[in-house]
Design a protein around this motif. Sequence first.
Motif, PDB file in Angstrom:
ATOM      1  N   TYR A  70      67.558 -63.935  28.300  1.00 18.56           N
ATOM      2  CA  TYR A  70      68.001 -62.244  28.246  1.00 18.56           C
ATOM      3  C   TYR A  70      68.769 -61.918  29.480  1.00 18.56           C
ATOM      4  CZ  TYR A  70      64.322 -61.765  31.919  1.00 18.56           C
ATOM      5  OH  TYR A  70      63.608 -61.934  33.260  1.00 18.56           O
ATOM      6  N   GLY A  71      69.299 -60.725  29.217  1.00 20.69           N
ATOM      7  CA  GLY A  71      69.890 -60.011  30.328  1.00 20.69           C
ATOM      8  C   GLY A  71      71.719 -60.184  30.095  1.00 20.69           C
ATOM      9  N   HIS A  72      72.136 -60.156  28.735  1.00 22.05           N
ATOM     10  CA  HIS A  72      73.593 -60.390  28.571  1.00 22.05           C
ATOM     11  C   HIS A  72      74.365 -59.230  28.744  1.00 22.05           C
ATOM     12  CE1 HIS A  72      71.091 -63.607  26.411  1.00 22.05           C
ATOM     13  NE2 HIS A  72      72.145 -64.334  26.247  1.00 22.05           N
ATOM     14  N   GLY A  73      73.862 -57.974  29.295  1.00 27.84           N
ATOM     15  CA  GLY A  73      74.638 -56.783  29.428  1.00 27.84           C
ATOM     16  C   GLY A  73      75.553 -56.553  28.283  1.00 27.84           C
ATOM     17  N   GLY A  74      76.587 -56.244  28.502  1.00 27.39           N
ATOM     18  CA  GLY A  74      77.647 -55.825  27.361  1.00 27.39           C
ATOM     19  C   GLY A  74      78.420 -56.805  26.700  1.00 27.39           C
ATOM     20  N   GLN A  75      77.725 -58.160  26.864  1.00 26.04           N
ATOM     21  CA  GLN A  75      78.400 -59.372  26.404  1.00 26.04           C
ATOM     22  C   GLN A  75      77.585 -59.991  25.316  1.00 26.04           C
ATOM     23  OE1 GLN A  75      81.279 -60.922  29.583  1.00 26.04           O
ATOM     24  NE2 GLN A  75      79.551 -60.087  30.783  1.00 26.04           N
ATOM     25  N   GLY A  76      76.627 -59.553  24.948  1.00 27.62           N
ATOM     26  CA  GLY A  76      75.589 -60.407  24.330  1.00 27.62           C
ATOM     27  C   GLY A  76      76.030 -60.944  22.971  1.00 27.62           C
ATOM     28  N   ILE A  77      76.948 -60.317  22.174  1.00 28.36           N
ATOM     29  CA  ILE A  77      77.399 -60.919  20.899  1.00 28.36           C
ATOM     30  C   ILE A  77      78.376 -62.153  21.446  1.00 28.36           C
ATOM     31  CG2 ILE A  77      78.683 -60.458  18.856  1.00 28.36           C
ATOM     32  CD1 ILE A  77      76.235 -58.634  19.233  1.00 28.36           C
ATOM     33  N   THR A  78      79.045 -61.971  22.259  1.00 25.09           N
ATOM     34  CA  THR A  78      79.881 -62.784  22.793  1.00 25.09           C
ATOM     35  C   THR A  78      79.203 -64.171  23.321  1.00 25.09           C
ATOM     36  OG1 THR A  78      81.529 -61.257  23.669  1.00 25.09           O
ATOM     37  CG2 THR A  78      81.895 -63.426  24.595  1.00 25.09           C
ATOM     38  N   SER A 107      95.875 -40.384  14.150  1.00 22.19           N
ATOM     39  CA  SER A 107      95.282 -40.610  12.763  1.00 22.19           C
ATOM     40  C   SER A 107      93.878 -40.676  12.273  1.00 22.19           C
ATOM     41  CB  SER A 107      95.920 -41.466  11.923  1.00 22.19           C
ATOM     42  OG  SER A 107      95.409 -42.795  12.471  1.00 22.19           O
ATOM     43  N   LEU A 108      93.055 -40.725  13.680  1.00 16.83           N
ATOM     44  CA  LEU A 108      91.650 -40.617  13.411  1.00 16.83           C
ATOM     45  C   LEU A 108      91.052 -39.222  12.955  1.00 16.83           C
ATOM     46  CD1 LEU A 108      90.358 -42.881  16.391  1.00 16.83           C
ATOM     47  CD2 LEU A 108      90.431 -43.584  14.294  1.00 16.83           C
ATOM     48  N   LYS A 109      91.802 -38.196  13.383  1.00 17.75           N
ATOM     49  CA  LYS A 109      91.679 -36.943  12.779  1.00 17.75           C
ATOM     50  C   LYS A 109      91.282 -36.936  11.508  1.00 17.75           C
ATOM     51  CE  LYS A 109      94.465 -34.552  16.021  1.00 17.75           C
ATOM     52  NZ  LYS A 109      95.870 -34.535  16.090  1.00 17.75           N
ATOM     53  N   LYS A 110      91.790 -37.904  10.565  1.00 19.31           N
ATOM     54  CA  LYS A 110      91.507 -37.676   9.076  1.00 19.31           C
ATOM     55  C   LYS A 110      90.160 -38.509   8.889  1.00 19.31           C
ATOM     56  CE  LYS A 110      95.831 -38.988   8.692  1.00 19.31           C
ATOM     57  NZ  LYS A 110      96.765 -40.046   7.790  1.00 19.31           N
ATOM     58  N   GLY A 111      89.823 -39.099   9.844  1.00 19.71           N
ATOM     59  CA  GLY A 111      88.632 -40.304   9.441  1.00 19.71           C
ATOM     60  C   GLY A 111      87.303 -39.488   9.473  1.00 19.71           C
ATOM     61  N   GLN A 112      86.279 -39.853   8.841  1.00 20.11           N
ATOM     62  CA  GLN A 112      84.835 -39.327   8.541  1.00 20.11           C
ATOM     63  C   GLN A 112      83.941 -40.053   9.313  1.00 20.11           C
ATOM     64  OE1 GLN A 112      83.820 -39.370   4.376  1.00 20.11           O
ATOM     65  NE2 GLN A 112      81.944 -38.292   4.866  1.00 20.11           N
ATOM     66  N   ILE A 113      83.261 -39.211  10.321  1.00 18.18           N
ATOM     67  CA  ILE A 113      82.064 -39.834  10.739  1.00 18.18           C
ATOM     68  C   ILE A 113      80.926 -39.950  10.018  1.00 18.18           C
ATOM     69  CG2 ILE A 113      80.613 -39.382  13.021  1.00 18.18           C
ATOM     70  CD1 ILE A 113      83.300 -39.773  14.010  1.00 18.18           C
ATOM     71  N   VAL A 114      80.423 -41.024   9.923  1.00 17.58           N
ATOM     72  CA  VAL A 114      79.064 -41.343   9.007  1.00 17.58           C
ATOM     73  C   VAL A 114      77.900 -41.450   9.768  1.00 17.58           C
ATOM     74  CG1 VAL A 114      80.623 -42.261   7.010  1.00 17.58           C
ATOM     75  CG2 VAL A 114      79.763 -44.055   8.646  1.00 17.58           C
ATOM     76  N   GLU A 115      77.775 -41.923  11.096  1.00 21.02           N
ATOM     77  CA  GLU A 115      76.730 -42.023  11.799  1.00 21.02           C
ATOM     78  C   GLU A 115      77.145 -42.321  13.248  1.00 21.02           C
ATOM     79  OE1 GLU A 115      75.116 -45.768  10.518  1.00 21.02           O
ATOM     80  OE2 GLU A 115      73.415 -45.756  11.800  1.00 21.02           O
ATOM     81  N   ARG A 116      76.085 -42.043  14.245  1.00 18.51           N
ATOM     82  CA  ARG A 116      76.058 -42.383  15.662  1.00 18.51           C
ATOM     83  C   ARG A 116      75.111 -43.201  15.928  1.00 18.51           C
ATOM     84  NH1 ARG A 116      77.894 -36.739  15.143  1.00 18.51           N
ATOM     85  NH2 ARG A 116      80.214 -36.570  15.296  1.00 18.51           N
ATOM     86  N   ARG A 117      75.445 -44.076  17.047  1.00 18.68           N
ATOM     87  CA  ARG A 117      74.393 -44.962  17.351  1.00 18.68           C
ATOM     88  C   ARG A 117      74.079 -45.102  18.889  1.00 18.68           C
ATOM     89  NH1 ARG A 117      76.846 -49.394  13.404  1.00 18.68           N
ATOM     90  NH2 ARG A 117      76.348 -48.714  11.307  1.00 18.68           N
ATOM     91  N   VAL A 118      73.171 -45.464  19.159  1.00 20.27           N
ATOM     92  CA  VAL A 118      72.962 -45.648  20.640  1.00 20.27           C
ATOM     93  C   VAL A 118      72.213 -47.034  21.051  1.00 20.27           C
ATOM     94  CG1 VAL A 118      71.585 -44.850  22.738  1.00 20.27           C
ATOM     95  CG2 VAL A 118      72.724 -43.003  21.239  1.00 20.27           C
ATOM     96  N   GLY A 119      72.666 -47.624  22.032  1.00 23.82           N
ATOM     97  CA  GLY A 119      71.895 -49.037  22.518  1.00 23.82           C
ATOM     98  C   GLY A 119      71.862 -49.151  23.913  1.00 23.82           C
ATOM     99  N   LEU A 120      70.637 -49.794  24.308  1.00 23.88           N
ATOM    100  CA  LEU A 120      70.810 -50.165  26.010  1.00 23.88           C
ATOM    101  C   LEU A 120      71.101 -51.482  26.082  1.00 23.88           C
ATOM    102  CD1 LEU A 120      67.314 -48.220  26.612  1.00 23.88           C
ATOM    103  CD2 LEU A 120      69.720 -47.482  26.561  1.00 23.88           C
ATOM    104  N   ARG A 121      72.253 -51.693  26.771  1.00 21.01           N
ATOM    105  CA  ARG A 121      72.759 -53.032  27.164  1.00 21.01           C
ATOM    106  C   ARG A 121      71.700 -53.654  28.334  1.00 21.01           C
ATOM    107  NH1 ARG A 121      77.063 -49.524  27.351  1.00 21.01           N
ATOM    108  NH2 ARG A 121      78.928 -49.780  25.972  1.00 21.01           N
ATOM    109  N   PRO A 122      71.219 -54.794  28.028  1.00 16.50           N
ATOM    110  CA  PRO A 122      70.378 -55.269  29.315  1.00 16.50           C
ATOM    111  C   PRO A 122      71.154 -56.088  30.198  1.00 16.50           C
ATOM    112  CG  PRO A 122      70.487 -56.910  27.270  1.00 16.50           C
ATOM    113  CD  PRO A 122      71.341 -55.757  26.966  1.00 16.50           C
ATOM    114  N   TYR A 123      71.315 -55.407  31.180  1.00 17.04           N
ATOM    115  CA  TYR A 123      72.538 -55.846  32.303  1.00 17.04           C
ATOM    116  C   TYR A 123      71.648 -56.358  33.383  1.00 17.04           C
ATOM    117  CZ  TYR A 123      76.184 -55.815  35.713  1.00 17.04           C
ATOM    118  OH  TYR A 123      76.935 -56.173  36.553  1.00 17.04           O
TER     119      TYR A 123
END
Length: 338
Positions: free
Chosen positions: A306-314, A266-282
């Motif tokens: 610092y250095g939370h990798g892919g878990q910084g929000i967590t 069903s994502l075929k019907k969705g509309q992309i509004v933005e693309r974002r890039v980030g560097l996880r500090p691993y």
Amino acid sequence: MSDLKIAVLGAGVVGSTTVIELKKEFRNASVHIISEKFQNETTSFVAAGIFSPEGGNLAETEQRTRKWLDDSYNYWNNIRLSPNSQKAGVRQLSGYVFSKDHPHIVENPMLEKIVPLYRSATKDEMDMYPGGWKYGCYFTTLQTDPTRYLRWSEIVMKDLGVNVERRRIKSFAEVRNDFDVVVNCTGIGAKTLCEDKALFPLRGQVSVMRAPWIEEFVFGEWDTYVVPSFDTVILGGCRQYESYNTSVNRYDALSMEERCTNMIPSLKKGQIVERRVGLRPYRVPTRVEKEYRCVQSKTMKIVHNYGHGGQGITFAPGTSLDAVRLVREMLTEKQSKL
Ligand SMILES: Cc1cc2nc3c(=O)[nH]c(=O)nc-3n(C[C@H](O)[C@H](O)[C@H](O)COP(=O)(O)OP(=O)(O)OC[C@H]3O[C@@H](n4cnc5c(N)ncnc54)[C@H](O)[C@@H]3O)c2cc1C
């Protein structure tokens, strides 16, 4: 401690949370946040914001990792239960993790102990999403939408009287030397600031879609995930080791959008509004520790976070509360100990 001056470097989720907690702990202190980038310029802004430890220890020991995790969950959950939950972007969210290859991929013992619901997915549930899934789990966790959280933190900081300075710090010598303690929350920026060889970028890219009918997250294999947020849906992703490229890559975008659409047609019907890039500090382990550094023949007291990798929000609240504890320790240590 009314003449106390503290500087925090970095305004991602880690720096913002640390600043707020420092200002609560040292009410009369003058707290400064110094950062090159803010809000949508940070890695934090890119995250899907799912509360989910990846397995393995973030800290040197399981005990410290567990403490950071428990403190973080309680911190986010308290915001969720408060009148600020919408503004701060913290809510509960449920969804699936699927695998074709191995039951181990859908197990998360650390998370299982903490969230209100964690169970195996049924065959019918697995069949709802194309992919030929053999293993699956369904759980309810927390989500912090970083776009809302960073905006809300800025308002909280303003109310608390935090001084904000936009500046890139090339070395600790560039930080004014009248601060009693400097807290370093520069994420991947710490690689050059601290000449830290253990820290690497793990590049990620996401597509942001309008698809309001998506109400559950789904994680498949090959870093493929669809995560509804408050206003949009995040489609991911990738993990590119040691890539410093912060530009959107159209081939990455095509690949992840196709993988996500195969999983949820069903994502075929969705509309992309933005693309974002980030560097996880691993970094293993994440660096939350004190340092006494000689800067221009004076001893600078530094607390790293610092250095939370892919878990910084967590993990941001747990490590930030620990960093505040280390700041207090440094301030009460006798000068002769240095
Ligand atoms: C695609 C993607 C999805 C993700 N999804 C999740 C998820 O679902 N759950 C989760 O827990 N985590 C997730 N993460 C990981 C999370 O985003 C990061 O771990 C987190 O953002 C790191 O926060 P930070 O504050 O340390 O770094 P950043 O947000 O990068 O902030 C660093 C700050 O330091 C400043 N700075 C750096 N160097 C200097 C300098 N020399 N002088 C002055 N200022 C400096 C920067 O300008 C910036 O303000 C995801 C990451 C990506 C890329």
